[in-house]
Enzyme design. Structure first.
Site, PDB file in Angstrom:
ATOM      1  N   LYS A 146       0.803  -1.187   0.000  1.00  0.00           N
ATOM      2  CA  LYS A 146       0.000   0.000   0.000  1.00  0.00           C
ATOM      3  C   LYS A 146       0.854   1.263   0.000  1.00  0.00           C
ATOM      4  O   LYS A 146       0.400   2.329  -0.405  1.00  0.00           O
ATOM      5  CB  LYS A 146      -0.894   0.043   1.243  1.00  0.00           C
ATOM      6  N   GLY A 147       2.074   1.166   0.468  1.00  0.00           N
ATOM      7  CA  GLY A 147       2.894   2.342   0.725  1.00  0.00           C
ATOM      8  C   GLY A 147       3.161   3.253  -0.448  1.00  0.00           C
ATOM      9  O   GLY A 147       3.337   4.450  -0.279  1.00  0.00           O
ATOM     10  N   GLU A 171       8.258   2.482  -5.932  1.00  0.00           N
ATOM     11  CA  GLU A 171       8.275   1.950  -4.568  1.00  0.00           C
ATOM     12  C   GLU A 171       8.398   3.085  -3.570  1.00  0.00           C
ATOM     13  O   GLU A 171       9.036   4.104  -3.853  1.00  0.00           O
ATOM     14  CB  GLU A 171       9.442   0.967  -4.427  1.00  0.00           C
ATOM     15  N   ASP A 172       7.784   2.908  -2.414  1.00  0.00           N
ATOM     16  CA  ASP A 172       7.862   3.935  -1.384  1.00  0.00           C
ATOM     17  C   ASP A 172       9.219   3.953  -0.699  1.00  0.00           C
ATOM     18  O   ASP A 172       9.818   5.000  -0.509  1.00  0.00           O
ATOM     19  CB  ASP A 172       6.732   3.787  -0.362  1.00  0.00           C
ATOM     20  N   ASP A 224      14.460  -0.810   2.025  1.00  0.00           N
ATOM     21  CA  ASP A 224      15.428  -0.956   3.106  1.00  0.00           C
ATOM     22  C   ASP A 224      16.122  -2.304   2.988  1.00  0.00           C
ATOM     23  O   ASP A 224      17.187  -2.392   2.417  1.00  0.00           O
ATOM     24  CB  ASP A 224      14.877  -0.612   4.485  1.00  0.00           C
ATOM     25  N   ARG A 268      -0.131   7.197   7.158  1.00  0.00           N
ATOM     26  CA  ARG A 268       0.078   7.294   5.714  1.00  0.00           C
ATOM     27  C   ARG A 268      -0.267   8.674   5.163  1.00  0.00           C
ATOM     28  O   ARG A 268       0.265   9.094   4.150  1.00  0.00           O
ATOM     29  CB  ARG A 268      -0.768   6.247   4.977  1.00  0.00           C
ATOM     30  N   LYS A 320      17.099   3.306   1.857  1.00  0.00           N
ATOM     31  CA  LYS A 320      17.739   3.136   3.166  1.00  0.00           C
ATOM     32  C   LYS A 320      18.821   2.056   3.019  1.00  0.00           C
ATOM     33  O   LYS A 320      18.650   0.916   3.446  1.00  0.00           O
ATOM     34  CB  LYS A 320      16.692   2.727   4.202  1.00  0.00           C
ATOM     35  N   PHE A 334      13.119   4.376  11.451  1.00  0.00           N
ATOM     36  CA  PHE A 334      11.796   3.964  10.979  1.00  0.00           C
ATOM     37  C   PHE A 334      10.999   5.220  10.683  1.00  0.00           C
ATOM     38  O   PHE A 334      10.789   6.058  11.562  1.00  0.00           O
ATOM     39  CB  PHE A 334      11.082   3.098  12.015  1.00  0.00           C
ATOM     40  N   ASP A 381       3.621   3.752   6.561  1.00  0.00           N
ATOM     41  CA  ASP A 381       2.817   3.587   7.767  1.00  0.00           C
ATOM     42  C   ASP A 381       3.575   2.899   8.885  1.00  0.00           C
ATOM     43  O   ASP A 381       4.671   2.374   8.697  1.00  0.00           O
ATOM     44  CB  ASP A 381       1.588   2.733   7.442  1.00  0.00           C
TER      45      ASP A 381
END
Length: 176
Positions: free
Chosen positions: A43-44, A99-100, A103, A165, A131, A152, A159
């Site tokens: 969802k990000g 992509e959001d 990492d 979000r 990241k 984070f 989220d």
């Protein structure tokens, strides 16, 4: 002023808008006359994908996939699960994964491999946040709007347990 749950603002709304415009122009130049397929990993990525597609200003198509190695936590499980697959045939297509955040890289490593197996002509990754200090998979984005430290983060689609979000900026999450 920051919202509850935000320790500090890492990237402002204004910085986000400027980078979106910059990278939209870069993608438009590279993919001119190619009709790429943008794939958002839900969802990000939904906010980032909408903004980067609008900023790219070339003919393109979109689709979505839900894949994740996080399950309501702040640490990757290492196991990638595809919860919703694409509706588009990838054979011969130029694919841009929007992509959001990358990492560990586990999710994108698996998704990129899958897309190539399905016959994509090319697969490139544009990520909102990179990241690299947390990377365990052998993958790097082709385009990274921001490189961030190992904290984070929440906001702009990202989220923590489905909350935050809707923040217009990227904030560092205040763990309780």
């Amino acid at each position: 002023m920051t919202e509850y749950g935000v320790k500090k603002v890492l990237i402002t709304e204004e910085e986000i808008k400027a980078k979106i415009e910059e990278y939209g122009k870069i993608l438009a130049e590279e993919y001119r006359d190619r009709n790429p397929l943008f794939v958002g990993i839900l969802k990000g990525s939904f906010i980032f994908m909408a903004d980067i597609v609008r900023a790219t200003q070339i003919p393109c198509e979109i689709d979505f996939m839900s894949a994740s190695s996080y399950y309501n936590g702040t640490v990757s499980t290492g196991n990638v699960k595809i919860k919703m697959d694409l509706n588009t045939d990838l054979n011969g297509r130029d694919v841009i994964i929007a992509e959001d955040i990358i990492d560990t890289g586990n999710t994108l490593f698996a998704v990129k491999k899958l897309f190539l197996q399905r016959g994509a002509k090319s697969v490139k990754i544009v990520t909102f946040l990179d990241k690299p200090d947390r990377r365990v998979a052998d993958i790097s984005p082709d385009y990274a709007l921001f490189t961030i430290p190992d904290e984070f983060v929440i906001g702009y689609g990202l989220d923590c347990a489905e909350k935050y979000r809707n923040l217009k900026y990227i904030g560092v999450y205040e763990e309780e």
